[in-house]
Design an enzyme around this catalytic site. Structure first.
Site, PDB file in Angstrom:
ATOM      1  N   LYS A  76       0.854  -1.178   0.000  1.00  0.00           N
ATOM      2  CA  LYS A  76       0.000   0.000   0.000  1.00  0.00           C
ATOM      3  C   LYS A  76       0.889   1.225   0.000  1.00  0.00           C
ATOM      4  CE  LYS A  76      -2.048   1.670   3.661  1.00  0.00           C
ATOM      5  NZ  LYS A  76      -1.591   3.063   3.659  1.00  0.00           N
ATOM      6  N   GLU A  78       1.081   5.498  -0.114  1.00  0.00           N
ATOM      7  CA  GLU A  78       0.364   6.750   0.098  1.00  0.00           C
ATOM      8  C   GLU A  78       0.708   7.744  -0.995  1.00  0.00           C
ATOM      9  OE1 GLU A  78       0.942   8.366   3.994  1.00  0.00           O
ATOM     10  OE2 GLU A  78       0.006   6.643   4.962  1.00  0.00           O
ATOM     11  N   GLU A 145      -8.906   8.148   3.059  1.00  0.00           N
ATOM     12  CA  GLU A 145      -8.804   8.412   4.502  1.00  0.00           C
ATOM     13  C   GLU A 145      -9.172   9.838   4.841  1.00  0.00           C
ATOM     14  OE1 GLU A 145      -5.870   7.979   8.376  1.00  0.00           O
ATOM     15  OE2 GLU A 145      -5.265   7.065   6.489  1.00  0.00           O
TER      16      GLU A 145
END
Length: 186
Positions: A76, A78, A145
């Site tokens: 993952k 960002e 998020e």
């Protein structure tokens, strides 16, 4: 169908190892931690890393190799801006990539702290474009998020890949809840 995924990463460092900030977590988190989580019976073993430390495609591929060798089923990452080549190369190399937009804890100081992202129309557009860019580069899913639920719903409707919300409302395809946050331990 339900898909269990456990994303051990900087969250593990903050909640279990008492690291003060997620950005302080490193790829150097003990390999035994990665291996323990990756051996657990989960459909997808994710490992989130700061590839900011991994300069260039070769270094990112090397870092991903370490993670995948430890048993991770995906990585993952960002953000996307400035890392388009890394995301695309990882995906083209057969390494499943999950993107992450909105609040990016490993860069939290660039955002002025833990705050809702995407409130202005410009910021909302930038987040939506970043999510679409991640999809076009080959990401198999995107974490949204700390963004307004309306924006999360719009992004989810626009993408052909799943969205996973963290504080982004019920309009996402899935949700992440950190147990320690849920129990008020942080």
């Amino acid at each position: 169908p339900n898909c269990d995924a456990y994303p051990p990463s900087s969250s593990f460092d903050v909640t279990q190892l008492s690291t003060k900030q997620k950005w302080q977590a490193q790829i150097r988190t003990p390999d035994t931690t990665r291996e323990t989580y990756c051996r657990a019976r989960h459909e997808v073993g994710l490992w989130a890393e700061q590839f900011g430390d991994a300069k260039g495609i070769a270094a990112a591929l090397d870092a991903a190799q370490v993670l995948m060798s430890a048993g991770a089923g995906a990585v993952k990452l960002e953000g996307v801006e400035g890392h388009e080549d890394v995301v695309e190369r990882l995906a083209q190399s057969g390494i499943p990539v999950m993107g992450h937009v909105g609040l990016q804890p490993q860069s939290v100081h660039a955002y002025g702290g833990y705050r809702i992202q995407g409130r202005s129309s410009e910021a909302a557009t930038a987040i939506a474009l970043a999510a679409r860019k991640l999809e076009s580069l080959g990401a198999f899913a995107v974490v949204l998020e700390c963004i307004p639920s309306l924006l999360a719903g719009e992004i989810t409707a626009a993408l052909g890949i799943p969205t996973i919300g963290i504080g982004a409302g019920a309009g996402c395809d899935g949700q992440i809840l950190v147990l320690q946050d849920l129990l008020g331990m942080n």
